[in-house]
Enzyme design. Structure first.
Site, PDB file in Angstrom:
ATOM      1  N   ARG A 159       0.874  -1.183   0.000  1.00 45.80           N
ATOM      2  CA  ARG A 159       0.000   0.000   0.000  1.00 45.80           C
ATOM      3  C   ARG A 159       0.904   1.223   0.000  1.00 45.80           C
ATOM      4  NH1 ARG A 159      -3.076   0.924   5.427  1.00 45.80           N
ATOM      5  NH2 ARG A 159      -1.387   2.419   5.715  1.00 45.80           N
ATOM      6  N   HIS A 214      -3.785   4.693   4.598  1.00 43.72           N
ATOM      7  CA  HIS A 214      -5.014   3.918   4.401  1.00 43.72           C
ATOM      8  C   HIS A 214      -6.046   4.725   3.608  1.00 43.72           C
ATOM      9  CE1 HIS A 214      -8.457   1.342   5.206  1.00 43.72           C
ATOM     10  NE2 HIS A 214      -9.098   2.403   5.638  1.00 43.72           N
ATOM     11  N   TYR A 218       2.426   5.209  12.189  1.00 39.34           N
ATOM     12  CA  TYR A 218       2.539   3.815  12.635  1.00 39.34           C
ATOM     13  C   TYR A 218       3.477   2.962  11.779  1.00 39.34           C
ATOM     14  CZ  TYR A 218      -1.216   3.512   9.143  1.00 39.34           C
ATOM     15  OH  TYR A 218      -1.954   3.631   7.990  1.00 39.34           O
TER      16      TYR A 218
HETATM   17  C1  LIG Z   1     -17.170  -4.637   9.574  1.00 36.59           C
HETATM   18  C2  LIG Z   1     -16.221  -3.469   9.560  1.00 36.59           C
HETATM   19  N1  LIG Z   1     -15.304  -3.355  10.531  1.00 36.59           N
HETATM   20  C3  LIG Z   1     -14.434  -2.304  10.510  1.00 36.59           C
HETATM   21  C4  LIG Z   1     -14.497  -1.371   9.517  1.00 36.59           C
HETATM   22  C5  LIG Z   1     -13.517  -0.200   9.482  1.00 36.59           C
HETATM   23  N2  LIG Z   1     -12.529  -0.446   8.448  1.00 36.59           N
HETATM   24  C6  LIG Z   1     -12.620   0.105   7.221  1.00 36.59           C
HETATM   25  S1  LIG Z   1     -11.368  -0.340   6.230  1.00 36.59           S
HETATM   26  C7  LIG Z   1     -10.658  -1.280   7.425  1.00 36.59           C
HETATM   27  C8  LIG Z   1      -9.355  -2.002   7.182  1.00 36.59           C
HETATM   28  C9  LIG Z   1      -9.498  -3.155   6.284  1.00 36.59           C
HETATM   29  O1  LIG Z   1      -8.207  -3.650   6.007  1.00 36.59           O
HETATM   30  P1  LIG Z   1      -7.949  -4.694   4.868  1.00 36.59           P
HETATM   31  O2  LIG Z   1      -9.111  -5.585   4.725  1.00 36.59           O
HETATM   32  O3  LIG Z   1      -6.631  -5.313   5.128  1.00 36.59           O
HETATM   33  O4  LIG Z   1      -7.909  -3.820   3.544  1.00 36.59           O
HETATM   34  P2  LIG Z   1      -6.943  -2.635   3.119  1.00 36.59           P
HETATM   35  O5  LIG Z   1      -7.641  -1.369   3.539  1.00 36.59           O
HETATM   36  O6  LIG Z   1      -5.646  -2.834   3.811  1.00 36.59           O
HETATM   37  O7  LIG Z   1      -6.809  -2.728   1.648  1.00 36.59           O
HETATM   38  C10 LIG Z   1     -11.414  -1.253   8.589  1.00 36.59           C
HETATM   39  C11 LIG Z   1     -11.052  -1.945   9.827  1.00 36.59           C
HETATM   40  C12 LIG Z   1     -15.500  -1.515   8.525  1.00 36.59           C
HETATM   41  N3  LIG Z   1     -15.617  -0.659   7.503  1.00 36.59           N
HETATM   42  N4  LIG Z   1     -16.337  -2.584   8.557  1.00 36.59           N
END
Ligand SMILES: Cc1ncc(C[n+]2csc(CCOP(=O)(O)OP(=O)(O)O)c2C)c(N)n1
Length: 338
Positions: free
Chosen positions: A253, A257, A266
């Protein structure tokens, strides 16, 4: 373009022509340029929020390239800019959606930006809770199987999302019924600020596939050809009725985020600095150049064309109408008579 003097990139063995790999490269440039332009627009206060796909382009373009336009379906996630472009969305569509304009193809300005979705492109709208799209893809594959239609569904998600209950349920159900679905985990090592070791006990998402009864493979997500090979094989298995495949693409990435995050809080400064070494665009450009396919003039030409396209797309998107305030509650509550 069909230069017989060029060395072999390995693409012909995969059934790709010189023109195909150059088109893939150009599309990576296009996806990156849309993304970068939207960051600028966000910083200028024109776009409220952006989640970037920078670093994921090779994985997304490679994996969606074998899919059949207007036949196969995609249930994407919020980083799927390059996948959405491969499925037919234009830079103008994507920028219009992020500007929440009234005639945005995803939702008429009524969805979060990055919640791609447009029936005209066979893209299912995603929801804010992560992981729901995985169930949607399995539902599409199930529906196609029941109706006897030749349709493959592809879905993508992050490694953090791979731990959600519905992802396990979706994969198990798809494994039991041998459904034509491709699960793509774009593993970028972080779920917002949480590193991989705190998310995944076994550290391999692909290894879980065995428990669901279908193949799981890990590929270098910075290599569009490796991703294409995995995507093509998964697509062919699905068409043959052999069921799902889980592909874990290891990506980096390159940005925080989201536009509301600062990864320097972090991630180690050396790790952030090192990200540039993993950028799939220069990596693919140097491979194409090394075999004589991408000469400097052609690269410059692509970059100039892409820049002109993005300039034009953002100008047109900005000129589009805002949504009508009177429709703010449309599709929120049940309507009289339907
Ligand atoms: C059910 C739920 N829990 C928490 C969130 C908050 N949230 C949004 S994106 C994210 C991180 C997801 O990480 P990952 O699946 O590794 O994808 P990346 O963003 O790294 O591509 C979180 C925790 C959410 N949108 N939905």
């Amino acid at each position: 373009m069909a230069n017989t003097k060029v060395a072999e990139l390995g693409h012909k063995a995969l059934g790709l022509t010189d023109a195909d790999v150059l088109a893939m490269y150009r599309q990576m440039l296009l996806a990156r340029a849309v993304d970068e332009r939207m960051w600028l627009m966000q910083r200028a206060g024109k776009i409220a929020f952006i989640i970037s796909g920078q670093g994921h382009e090779a994985a997304q373009i490679g994996m969606t390239w074998p899919m059949r336009p207007n036949q196969d379906w995609m249930a994407p996630y919020y980083r799927s800019i390059a996948s959405a472009i491969t499925f037919g969305m234009t830079p103008e569509d994507i920028i219009t959606a992020h500007l929440a304009k009234g005639d945005d193809v995803s939702s008429g300005g009524r969805q979060m930006p990055g919640h791609y979705g447009a029936a005209r492109y066979n893209i299912v709208s995603l929801s804010s809770p992560v992981g729901t799209q995985v169930l949607h893809a399995v539902g599409i594959a199930m529906g196609a199987w029941v109706k006897g239609e030749d349709v493959v569904a592809i879905t993508s998600f992050g490694e953090g999302t791979s731990n959600q209950g519905e992802v396990h349920e979706a994969m198990n159900f798809a494994g039991v019924h041998k459904l034509p679905v491709i699960f793509v985990c774009e593993n970028n090592g972080y779920a917002i600020s949480v590193p991989l070791a705190q998310q995944v006990g076994g550290l391999s998402v692909a290894a879980r596939a065995e428990g669901y009864g279908f193949p799981g493979v890990t590929v270098d997500g910075a290599d569009p050809l490796a991703c294409y090979a995995a995507g093509k094989e998964a697509h062919e298995r699905a068409i043959r009725g052999e069921g799902p495949t889980l592909i874990e693409a290891v990506v980096h990435r390159l940005t925080s985020h989201s536009s509301d995050d600062d990864q320097r809080r972090y991630r180690d400064p050396a790790e952030v600095e090192d990200l540039k070494q993993h950028d799939p665009i220069p990596l693919f450009a140097s491979r194409l150049a090394a075999v004589g396919l991408l000469i400097a003039e052609l690269d410059e030409q692509y970059r100039a064309e892409v820049k002109a396209e993005i300039n034009e797309a953002s100008k047109r998107a900005e000129a589009r109408p805002e949504p009508d305030v009177a429709t703010a509650e449309l599709h929120v509550y049940a309507e009289e008579g339907g």
